[in-house]
Design a protein around this motif. Sequence first.
Motif, PDB file in Angstrom:
ATOM      1  N   GLY A 107       0.722  -1.054   0.007  1.00 62.11           N
ATOM      2  CA  GLY A 107       0.083  -0.037   0.115  1.00 62.11           C
ATOM      3  C   GLY A 107       1.017   1.326  -0.056  1.00 62.11           C
ATOM      4  O   GLY A 107       2.064   1.241  -0.426  1.00 62.11           O
ATOM      5  N   THR A 116      -7.198   1.054 -10.745  1.00 61.61           N
ATOM      6  CA  THR A 116      -7.474   1.180  -9.202  1.00 61.61           C
ATOM      7  C   THR A 116      -7.864  -0.322  -8.789  1.00 61.61           C
ATOM      8  O   THR A 116      -8.166  -0.992  -9.656  1.00 61.61           O
ATOM      9  N   ASN A 117      -7.486  -0.535  -7.568  1.00 64.02           N
ATOM     10  CA  ASN A 117      -7.437  -1.659  -6.710  1.00 64.02           C
ATOM     11  C   ASN A 117      -7.641  -1.626  -5.621  1.00 64.02           C
ATOM     12  O   ASN A 117      -7.471  -2.696  -5.123  1.00 64.02           O
ATOM     13  N   GLY A 118      -8.374  -0.559  -5.010  1.00 62.39           N
ATOM     14  CA  GLY A 118      -8.605  -0.529  -3.629  1.00 62.39           C
ATOM     15  C   GLY A 118      -9.502   0.624  -3.423  1.00 62.39           C
ATOM     16  O   GLY A 118      -9.766   1.376  -4.206  1.00 62.39           O
ATOM     17  N   GLY A 153      -4.255   1.575  -3.307  1.00 61.14           N
ATOM     18  CA  GLY A 153      -4.737   0.582  -4.297  1.00 61.14           C
ATOM     19  C   GLY A 153      -4.870   0.753  -5.500  1.00 61.14           C
ATOM     20  O   GLY A 153      -5.616   1.148  -6.088  1.00 61.14           O
ATOM     21  N   THR A 154      -3.541   0.126  -6.038  1.00 60.70           N
ATOM     22  CA  THR A 154      -3.445   0.241  -7.575  1.00 60.70           C
ATOM     23  C   THR A 154      -2.924  -1.005  -7.997  1.00 60.70           C
ATOM     24  O   THR A 154      -2.207  -1.835  -7.259  1.00 60.70           O
ATOM     25  N   LYS A 155      -2.903  -1.413  -9.261  1.00 61.67           N
ATOM     26  CA  LYS A 155      -2.327  -2.574  -9.838  1.00 61.67           C
ATOM     27  C   LYS A 155      -2.058  -2.275 -11.334  1.00 61.67           C
ATOM     28  O   LYS A 155      -2.746  -1.397 -11.847  1.00 61.67           O
ATOM     29  N   VAL A 175      -6.777   4.892  -3.035  1.00 59.60           N
ATOM     30  CA  VAL A 175      -5.991   4.454  -4.112  1.00 59.60           C
ATOM     31  C   VAL A 175      -4.742   5.058  -4.275  1.00 59.60           C
ATOM     32  O   VAL A 175      -3.805   4.403  -4.629  1.00 59.60           O
ATOM     33  N   ASN A 200       3.586  -2.546  -5.511  1.00 57.53           N
ATOM     34  CA  ASN A 200       2.591  -1.873  -6.261  1.00 57.53           C
ATOM     35  C   ASN A 200       3.119  -1.499  -7.434  1.00 57.53           C
ATOM     36  O   ASN A 200       4.334  -1.198  -7.425  1.00 57.53           O
ATOM     37  N   TYR A 206     -16.220   4.229  -0.953  1.00 58.30           N
ATOM     38  CA  TYR A 206     -15.261   4.131   0.116  1.00 58.30           C
ATOM     39  C   TYR A 206     -15.696   5.035   1.113  1.00 58.30           C
ATOM     40  O   TYR A 206     -15.659   6.173   1.079  1.00 58.30           O
ATOM     41  N   LYS A 243     -13.294  -1.087  -9.225  1.00 57.62           N
ATOM     42  CA  LYS A 243     -11.783  -1.491  -9.108  1.00 57.62           C
ATOM     43  C   LYS A 243     -11.806  -1.528 -10.891  1.00 57.62           C
ATOM     44  O   LYS A 243     -12.408  -1.640 -11.425  1.00 57.62           O
TER      45      LYS A 243
END
Length: 428
Positions: free
Chosen positions: A12, A382-384, A368-370, A387, A37, A339, A346
């Motif tokens: 994170g 985005t992945n959470g 929160g990324t990928k 972000v 990440n 959120y 996502k």
Amino acid sequence: MSKLNVLVIDGGGRGHVLAWKIAQSPMVDKVFAAPGNPGIAKFATCVPINVTDIEALVKFVQENDIGLTVVGPEGPLDAGIVDAFQSAGLTIFGPRQSEVWLEMSKVRCKQLLQQHGIPTAKANICVSIGAVPAAIDLIGLPVVVKPDGGTEGKGVKICQTKEEAMAHARKIMVEHAYQTTGDSGNAVLIEECLVGREASIIVLTDGNLFVELPTSEDHKPREDGDKGDMTGGMGAYSPSPAADELAEVIRRDIIQKLVDACPGFTGVLYIALMITANGPKVLEVNVRFGDPEAQVVLPRVKTDLVPIFLQIAKADLQITEIEVDEQPCVAVVSVSGCYPASGYPKGKVIAGIEKAEARENVLVFQAGTKDGEGDNEGKVVTNGGRVLAVSAMADDIPEAIKLAYEGTSDISFEAQGFRTDIAQRPAA
């Protein structure tokens, strides 16, 4: 002396700033992150290992000549990662499993604070829902209702009425709405509602000596004006003027007493404070770096932290003072959709990170990324819920605020949200 390879266990925003800070050390050769990440991957090697897959992490460290491991989140600490690494003869920074209760049990932490005369809010411990009404009456409204165990920063609520407090206690104890680790739903604290200004300080200790990092203040509620649902943090700023004014009192009455109460503790003591009219009081203690507090504290630390991490990992702290940049730092967190409620989107493409990073004195710490896949390959998505954070340093807080929001405005993704009043609280 040969250079070290370092592993940061985190994926994170806190892991990003830790890896970024560690990578600047002249003692370090390579930085690895598990799982990391896309932001960390720009300067370090990310490895797809879950933070609680202790067996795989031990094997990776053994096979890749890792000289120091730094743990970010509380999950692997609570799972005993430090004990496992030490048993394998590996150097790791963080507290042992037997010490993580300081964060994982608000009840035991409250008892420790009370036993050692460390200033804190009055509280009653309830182990059954039937005991809650009398506890509310004894403390007096408004009250703060807290679940006992680890709930990832959620579940704490200020209740103005007895009915509201009872409803929230039932949500914790009967519905187990916030149970994530340990015994989070088995007991609640009914606390007095302290009035003042929240602040925090991060302390690094070997259980004997300690070194203080800069103070900070964060914004937990989702909406402007410190309203709305509680989150993991919508932004932060450092320093905290209110805490800095009472630095000697905090050091003497809180930090020193807490370190003395926890002999042999190694790692981070993140102390959340309320600066009241009657002086500073402890709200809670965590055993890892705060997030997003780390994103405003670590950019201000000029001293190389790697030697400190190594000394603490060996229970032999010798560096007890650090050099701090006088410039303040402000961080604005961008979140996804609804959120902190679940169901936020996502996989949404994030644009403008490079534009923000090109600004002078602006840093982007991804959370929160990928990496995107398919049509989004080569892009960051985005992945959470939280972000990313945009951190900025300047000669004063107003200029740092301006830079942080300019960097935030460079970045866009579908359903992006952020507060517009970070670091703009009235003077204490």
